[in-house]
Write an enzyme that holds these catalytic residues in place. Structure first.
Site, PDB file in Angstrom:
ATOM      1  CE  LYS A 116     -37.503  15.046  -6.220  1.00 39.95           C
ATOM      2  NZ  LYS A 116     -37.321  15.659  -4.927  1.00 39.95           N
ATOM      3  CD  GLU A 200     -38.615  13.527 -14.215  1.00 43.22           C
ATOM      4  OE1 GLU A 200     -37.366  13.561 -14.228  1.00 43.22           O
ATOM      5  OE2 GLU A 200     -39.262  12.837 -13.410  1.00 43.22           O
ATOM      6  CG  HIS A 235     -47.638  14.223  -7.628  1.00 42.77           C
ATOM      7  ND1 HIS A 235     -47.529  13.428  -8.749  1.00 42.77           N
ATOM      8  CD2 HIS A 235     -48.138  15.417  -8.067  1.00 42.77           C
ATOM      9  CE1 HIS A 235     -47.919  14.112  -9.813  1.00 42.77           C
ATOM     10  NE2 HIS A 235     -48.297  15.307  -9.429  1.00 42.77           N
ATOM     11  NE  ARG A 292     -37.171  11.483   3.578  1.00 45.00           N
ATOM     12  CZ  ARG A 292     -38.222  10.846   3.091  1.00 45.00           C
ATOM     13  NH1 ARG A 292     -38.575   9.691   3.613  1.00 45.00           N
ATOM     14  NH2 ARG A 292     -38.913  11.332   2.077  1.00 45.00           N
TER      15      ARG A 292
END
Length: 666
Positions: A116, A200, A235, A292
């Protein structure tokens, strides 16, 4: 086109890939662990090969062994599905070295987007908007803490190599940072073998919108519009829909073109998803790219009339994309609900057990690739009645996908489908999904990733008394089951005739801590069922061959239902509800509760990953005592009341079974 492929996965995605391969005349090879010897995906393929014990790291994650099986069986290519090895660049390289086609992007693209932090650096160079944060290599705890303080709370910690909601923590205050970082890193190393994290800014009320992209080996790349995946718990996605409600043509084009640019920047080939986090004002930021096929790909298939697995196979065999951007259009609206073996009322804890009764809604055959007249309903599942949901893999039971000419029609069809779904043998989230579909926020498309948390009162309402008609179905099911009369012997009859008196029967049920003491009084016209001040005349007017589907005359109403007895529990499915009743045992109320007895037990099978207290330590109600890991998610066991820890029964790393005593305290 290939003549034989190996599917390096299990469950519903393996079945899904096999279905398209069969339609195209391609033979398939399944691989399976010892736990999956009788699994649905094994039966769905032309051949099947055992590759190891139940744990994924000893079976489905053994890339070398899977490649050896592919070569031995004559497969030309490997489809990785999603999860497991699907985003493993080393596996993609190993396939190429062995002369096998990896049905996915090049290993270089997986590497570029697999981290990421590296992906965000790449997007920053491409001037794609990014959420403020730190995506660098420095993983020193004090340094990361300082970065979080600089960014400003709330801060989101996220495993750099992660996905599926694992290894993510929202931190509200600086004092909570160190503990959350340690937990995040433990979960990241367990799930992905890499404990690197990024930090973040955690946006308030964001939407999660992703763009489906597809590229071929000839330089063509398109986007197949967007999916809104905002409705999440821990999440992890619960509901997905396409197109995203409220999306303007201009915003769709901007996000689609940004996604295509991201794919081209890494030389992408095949199916991929570029995920964005979007503010309510329409601004959006790059979040990550999943290299994917996604779990929620069916909603895209339904609105575009495409078969994305067929596209994967054609592109991997060197063919051009079947359609260009100008040929792609949106038709109607689609919604997907993920049916999980879990208990929403207990923090969505996964549920382990056997599907002793499973009745799915009547699915319409969805003709993938047929752009006109899409079907209204489709179900993708990797399990059947009699199969077991084990602790080794994701607890998904099925994906239900509905289509409508607009969002309101799709919502109505989803509500109808959920009302018809019946599961007995383990906990499921079907009731929760029904409440979610009908909730004010979701019905009105007031979407953000905190929708579930914002609407706790509506989604988890207080228990209400069970309708007498539901109790009547359970009671008459028991009466019917006890009737073994052959028509000749009066002593074995459960019919209620008595000389000079009325037969009275007492039945006692319990539901969510509420007792229901019923009295049944027989008369020539049936039964009178009495629950306190409530009573009604009830007559059994129909029962099917398996004695599960009943029709009763309840007062002036005709009531239909399915009643399933499983052990000492009675499951009643009627009027879109599922009510689980148990016989109320007075002995259960004579002893002490678990907390009063000074013991805590494991809510599910798992591994002890952290001990937060020791023997002799005083604890307060709600204080964390230990952390268990189950299905690669961490679960904190907290003190049910104030007390003193007497003994910890397990050490870090120990495996514990469901119901095992974890500690004693007073």
């Amino acid at each position: 086109m290939f003549t034989k492929i190996l599917i390096a996965n299990r469950g519903e995605i393996a079945c899904r890939v096999a279905a398209t391969a069969r339609r195209l005349g391609i033979k398939t090879v399944a691989v399976y662990s010892e736990a999956d010897a009788l699994a649905k995906h094994v039966a769905a393929c032309d051949e099947a090969v055992l590759i190891g014990p139940a744990p994924a790291k000893e079976s489905y994650l053994l890339g070398d062994k899977i490649i050896a099986v592919a070569l031995a069986t004559g497969a030309q290519a490997i489809h990785p599905g999603y999860g497991f090895l699907s985003e493993n660049s080393e596996f993609a390289d190993a396939c190429a070295a062995a002369g096998l086609v990896f049905i996915g992007p090049p290993a270089s693209a997986i590497r570029a987007m697999g981290s990421k932090s590296a992906a965000k650096t790449l997007m920053e160079q491409a001037q794609v908007p990014l959420v403020p944060g730190y995506h660098g290599e420095n993983q020193d705890a004090d340094f990361l803490h300082a970065q979080a303080d600089r960014i400003g709370y709330p801060v989101l910690l996220k495993a750099s190599a992660g996905g599926g909601g694992k290894g993510m923590r929202v931190i509200e205050a600086s004092a909570d940072f160190k503990a959350a970082l340690a937990s995040c890193k433990r979960e990241a190393i367990s799930s992905f073998g890499d404990d690197k994290v990024l930090a973040e800014k955690y946006l308030q009320r964001p939407r999660h919108i992703e763009i489906q992209v597809f590229a071929d080996t000839l330089g063509n790349c398109v986007y197949l519009f967007e999916r809104d995946c905002s409705v999440q718990r821990r999440h992890q996605k619960v509901l997905e829909e396409a197109p995203a409600p409220g999306m303007t043509v201009e915003r769709r084009t901007a996000m689609g073109e940004a996604a295509v640019a991201a794919a081209k920047a890494v030389g992408y080939v095949g199916a991929g998803t570029v995920e964005f986090i979007a503010n309510q004002d329409g601004s959006f930021y790059f979040m990550e790219m999943n290299t994917r096929l996604q779990v929620e790909h069916p909603v895209t298939e339904m609105i575009t009339g495409t078969d994305l697995v067929e596209w994967q196979l054609r592109v991997a065999s060197g063919e051009p994309l079947p359609l260009q951007q100008s040929q792609l259009q949106i038709h109607g609206h689609a919604i997907e609900a993920r049916v999980y073996a879990e208990n929403p009322e207990k923090g969505f804890l996964p549920s382990i057990g056997t599907l002793v009764h499973a009745r799915t809604p009547q699915a319409v055959n969805f003709e993938l690739g047929a752009q006109a007249n899409p079907a209204s309903f489709r179900i993708d599942s990797g399990v059947r009645e009699g199969d077991t949901i084990s602790p080794f893999y994701d607890p998904m039971i099925a994906k239900m996908i509905v289509w409508g000419k607009d969002r309101n029609e799709a919502l109505a069809r989803m509500a109808q489908a959920l009302a018809q779904y019946q599961i007995v043998g383990l906990s499921s989230n079907i009731g929760f999904l029904q409440r979610l579909i009908h909730s004010t926020a979701f019905s009105n498309a007031d979407l953000d990733t905190g929708l579930i948390e914002r609407n706790q009162a509506e989604l988890f309402p207080a228990a209400v008394p069970i309708p007498l008609s539901i109790l009547a179905l359970a009671a008459l099911c028991l009466v019917q089951a006890e009737d073994h009369n052959d028509g000749q012997n009066p002593w074995t009859s459960s019919h209620g005739w008595r000389m000079n008196s009325s037969l009275l029967r007492s039945l006692s049920f319990e539901h969510e801590g509420q007792k229901y003491d019923l009295t049944l009084r027989y008369s020539a016209h049936g039964w009178t069922i009495i629950n306190g001040a409530e009573q009604a005349t009830v007559r059994l007017v129909g029962v099917n061959a398996d004695e599960q589907s009943l029709t009763i005359q309840f007062g002036a109403q005709t009531v239909h239902g399915t009643v399933v007895r499983h052990g000492e529990h009675i499951h009643v499915f009627s009027q879109g509800q599922h009510i689980e009743l148990s016989y109320a045992d007075p002995l259960l109320h004579a002893g002490e509760s678990e907390a009063e007895a000074g013991r805590l037990t494991a809510p599910m099978p798992g591994k002890i990953v952290a001990l937060l207290v020791g023997a002799g330590q005083s604890v307060k109600k709600g204080e964390p005592l230990l952390i268990m890991e189950a299905m690669k998610m961490e679960h904190t066991i907290a003190a049910p009341k104030d007390g003193i820890v007497k003994e910890m029964m397990y050490l870090i790393g120990d495996q514990v079974s469901d119901g095992a005593q974890l500690l004693t305290f007073e």
